[in-house]
Scaffold this motif. Structure first.
Motif, PDB file in Angstrom:
ATOM      1  N   LEU A  48      -6.287  -8.375   9.160  1.00 31.14           N
ATOM      2  CA  LEU A  48      -6.255  -7.386   8.078  1.00 31.14           C
ATOM      3  C   LEU A  48      -4.829  -6.886   7.844  1.00 31.14           C
ATOM      4  N   LEU A  49      -4.101  -6.614   8.924  1.00 29.65           N
ATOM      5  CA  LEU A  49      -2.709  -6.182   8.778  1.00 29.65           C
ATOM      6  C   LEU A  49      -1.863  -7.283   8.140  1.00 29.65           C
ATOM      7  N   ASN A  50      -2.120  -8.526   8.517  1.00 27.70           N
ATOM      8  CA  ASN A  50      -1.424  -9.658   7.903  1.00 27.70           C
ATOM      9  C   ASN A  50      -1.671  -9.678   6.399  1.00 27.70           C
ATOM     10  N   CYS A  51      -2.903  -9.442   6.014  1.00 25.20           N
ATOM     11  CA  CYS A  51      -3.288  -9.414   4.607  1.00 25.20           C
ATOM     12  C   CYS A  51      -2.543  -8.298   3.871  1.00 25.20           C
ATOM     13  N   VAL A  52      -2.468  -7.122   4.494  1.00 25.67           N
ATOM     14  CA  VAL A  52      -1.768  -5.984   3.884  1.00 25.67           C
ATOM     15  C   VAL A  52      -0.289  -6.308   3.691  1.00 25.67           C
ATOM     16  N   PHE A  53       0.338  -6.917   4.731  1.00 28.37           N
ATOM     17  CA  PHE A  53       1.741  -7.312   4.591  1.00 28.37           C
ATOM     18  C   PHE A  53       1.914  -8.268   3.417  1.00 28.37           C
ATOM     19  N   GLY A  54       1.009  -9.206   3.270  1.00 29.84           N
ATOM     20  CA  GLY A  54       1.082 -10.154   2.161  1.00 29.84           C
ATOM     21  C   GLY A  54       1.008  -9.465   0.813  1.00 29.84           C
ATOM     22  N   ILE A  55       0.088  -8.516   0.682  1.00 30.98           N
ATOM     23  CA  ILE A  55      -0.077  -7.786  -0.583  1.00 30.98           C
ATOM     24  C   ILE A  55       1.168  -6.959  -0.897  1.00 30.98           C
ATOM     25  N   VAL A  56       1.722  -6.299   0.131  1.00 31.94           N
ATOM     26  CA  VAL A  56       2.934  -5.497  -0.069  1.00 31.94           C
ATOM     27  C   VAL A  56       4.091  -6.397  -0.503  1.00 31.94           C
ATOM     28  N   CYS A  57       4.203  -7.574   0.120  1.00 31.94           N
ATOM     29  CA  CYS A  57       5.291  -8.497  -0.253  1.00 31.94           C
ATOM     30  C   CYS A  57       5.146  -8.965  -1.695  1.00 31.94           C
ATOM     31  N   ILE A  58       3.915  -9.273  -2.106  1.00 33.74           N
ATOM     32  CA  ILE A  58       3.698  -9.735  -3.479  1.00 33.74           C
ATOM     33  C   ILE A  58       4.008  -8.620  -4.463  1.00 33.74           C
ATOM     34  N   GLY A  59       3.604  -7.402  -4.142  1.00 29.59           N
ATOM     35  CA  GLY A  59       3.852  -6.263  -5.018  1.00 29.59           C
ATOM     36  C   GLY A  59       5.319  -5.861  -5.086  1.00 29.59           C
ATOM     37  N   ASP A  60       6.110  -6.213  -4.048  1.00 36.78           N
ATOM     38  CA  ASP A  60       7.524  -5.852  -3.967  1.00 36.78           C
ATOM     39  C   ASP A  60       7.731  -4.394  -4.353  1.00 36.78           C
ATOM     40  N   SER A  61       6.936  -3.520  -3.712  1.00 34.91           N
ATOM     41  CA  SER A  61       6.937  -2.107  -4.089  1.00 34.91           C
ATOM     42  C   SER A  61       8.260  -1.408  -3.826  1.00 34.91           C
ATOM     43  N   PHE A  62       9.116  -1.958  -3.007  1.00 40.86           N
ATOM     44  CA  PHE A  62      10.384  -1.290  -2.714  1.00 40.86           C
ATOM     45  C   PHE A  62      11.427  -1.523  -3.792  1.00 40.86           C
ATOM     46  N   GLY A  63      11.308  -2.630  -4.518  1.00 41.22           N
ATOM     47  CA  GLY A  63      12.202  -2.879  -5.647  1.00 41.22           C
ATOM     48  C   GLY A  63      13.617  -3.274  -5.271  1.00 41.22           C
ATOM     49  N   VAL A  64      13.943  -3.281  -4.015  1.00 42.50           N
ATOM     50  CA  VAL A  64      15.294  -3.665  -3.596  1.00 42.50           C
ATOM     51  C   VAL A  64      15.167  -4.944  -2.782  1.00 42.50           C
ATOM     52  N   VAL A  65      15.862  -5.956  -3.184  1.00 41.99           N
ATOM     53  CA  VAL A  65      15.706  -7.266  -2.564  1.00 41.99           C
ATOM     54  C   VAL A  65      16.043  -7.224  -1.078  1.00 41.99           C
ATOM     55  N   ALA A  66      17.122  -6.560  -0.702  1.00 48.14           N
ATOM     56  CA  ALA A  66      17.514  -6.532   0.719  1.00 48.14           C
ATOM     57  C   ALA A  66      16.427  -5.889   1.574  1.00 48.14           C
ATOM     58  N   VAL A  67      15.892  -4.768   1.097  1.00 48.69           N
ATOM     59  CA  VAL A  67      14.833  -4.084   1.844  1.00 48.69           C
ATOM     60  C   VAL A  67      13.572  -4.938   1.858  1.00 48.69           C
ATOM     61  N   ALA A  68      13.266  -5.541   0.715  1.00 45.70           N
ATOM     62  CA  ALA A  68      12.069  -6.385   0.635  1.00 45.70           C
ATOM     63  C   ALA A  68      12.192  -7.595   1.558  1.00 45.70           C
ATOM     64  N   VAL A  69      13.376  -8.200   1.608  1.00 44.83           N
ATOM     65  CA  VAL A  69      13.570  -9.368   2.468  1.00 44.83           C
ATOM     66  C   VAL A  69      13.482  -8.970   3.933  1.00 44.83           C
ATOM     67  N   ARG A  70      14.036  -7.811   4.284  1.00 44.95           N
ATOM     68  CA  ARG A  70      13.896  -7.333   5.673  1.00 44.95           C
ATOM     69  C   ARG A  70      12.429  -7.082   6.003  1.00 44.95           C
ATOM     70  N   LEU A  71      11.703  -6.527   5.053  1.00 42.67           N
ATOM     71  CA  LEU A  71      10.271  -6.321   5.253  1.00 42.67           C
ATOM     72  C   LEU A  71       9.567  -7.668   5.426  1.00 42.67           C
ATOM     73  N   LEU A  72       9.980  -8.658   4.642  1.00 47.20           N
ATOM     74  CA  LEU A  72       9.422 -10.001   4.795  1.00 47.20           C
ATOM     75  C   LEU A  72       9.720 -10.548   6.183  1.00 47.20           C
ATOM     76  N   GLY A  73      10.929 -10.328   6.645  1.00 46.09           N
ATOM     77  CA  GLY A  73      11.281 -10.766   7.996  1.00 46.09           C
ATOM     78  C   GLY A  73      10.412 -10.105   9.043  1.00 46.09           C
ATOM     79  N   LEU A  74      10.210  -8.808   8.902  1.00 46.36           N
ATOM     80  CA  LEU A  74       9.337  -8.070   9.820  1.00 46.36           C
ATOM     81  C   LEU A  74       7.911  -8.600   9.745  1.00 46.36           C
TER      82      LEU A  74
END
Length: 194
Positions: A130-156
């Motif tokens: 379920l947490l994996n699914c949530v991470f996927g949804i957050v990544c698709i939504g790119d809610s942070f709007g900043v590529v560097a932060v989003a990419v770090r979140l993707l790394g996490l």
């Protein structure tokens, strides 16, 4: 014995995949913008080469107006992506998010298998999925709007995905082994009753 070998191969493949995922996640956390730029430039170069191949095919065969149109489209798109990687960088979180969602679907399936085998840890597996699914949804939504932060979140998210895959496979294999032990017939000697 055949089933045991299959589980061993699957387990090794998943562990290897998890280690690669964790390593990729760490690279994304440490060098987010550099990695994004490299990925986009490689994609641009590949598109340009594909466009050139289409155009070359047209000139060699002398037919197929779609080859010319497709070749020009791919070549121009490739050059644009190569020269303007920042424009394409916003697509990277979406692609990784889709990968995480696909992984979470596999993890949900493993949770169901562990539950069917009577494994007590299926709830943990389900929560990790379920947490994996949530991470996927957050990544698709790119809610942070900043590529560097989003990419770090993707790394996490990738590091988490790799670690959770290791835990999920461990508990699933354990549940299957426990179920197999319960189903193993007992070998006894037969005696005639007089």
């Amino acid at each position: 014995m055949l089933m045991k070998e299959m589980f061993k191969r699957v387990r090794i493949a998943v562990y290897l995949s998890a280690i690669i995922t964790i390593a990729l996640g760490i690279v994304l956390i440490v060098w987010p913008l550099e990695v994004t730029g490299i990925i986009c430039r490689v994609l641009g170069a590949l598109l340009t080469i594909m466009g050139a191949v289409y155009l070359f095919g047209y000139f060699v065969e002398g037919k197929g107006i779609l080859s010319v149109a497709g070749g020009l489209l791919f070549a121009l798109l490739g050059v644009w992506v190569f020269l303007r990687p920042g424009s394409v960088a916003k697509l990277v979180p979406i692609v990784i998010g889709v990968v995480l969602l696909v992984h979470s679907l596999k993890d949900f399936q493993m949770a169901a298998e562990a539950k069917q085998c009577g494994g007590g840890s299926w709830k943990l597996i389900f929560l990790l999925a379920l947490l994996n699914c949530v991470f996927g949804i957050v990544c698709i939504g790119d809610s942070f709007g900043v590529v560097a932060v989003a990419v770090r979140l993707l790394g996490l998210a990738l590091v988490y995905d790799g670690i959770s895959d290791i835990i999920i496979v461990y508990h699933t294999v354990r549940a299957v082994k426990d179920a197999a032990v319960k189903l193993t017939p007992i070998d006894v000697e037969a005696h005639e009753i007089e």
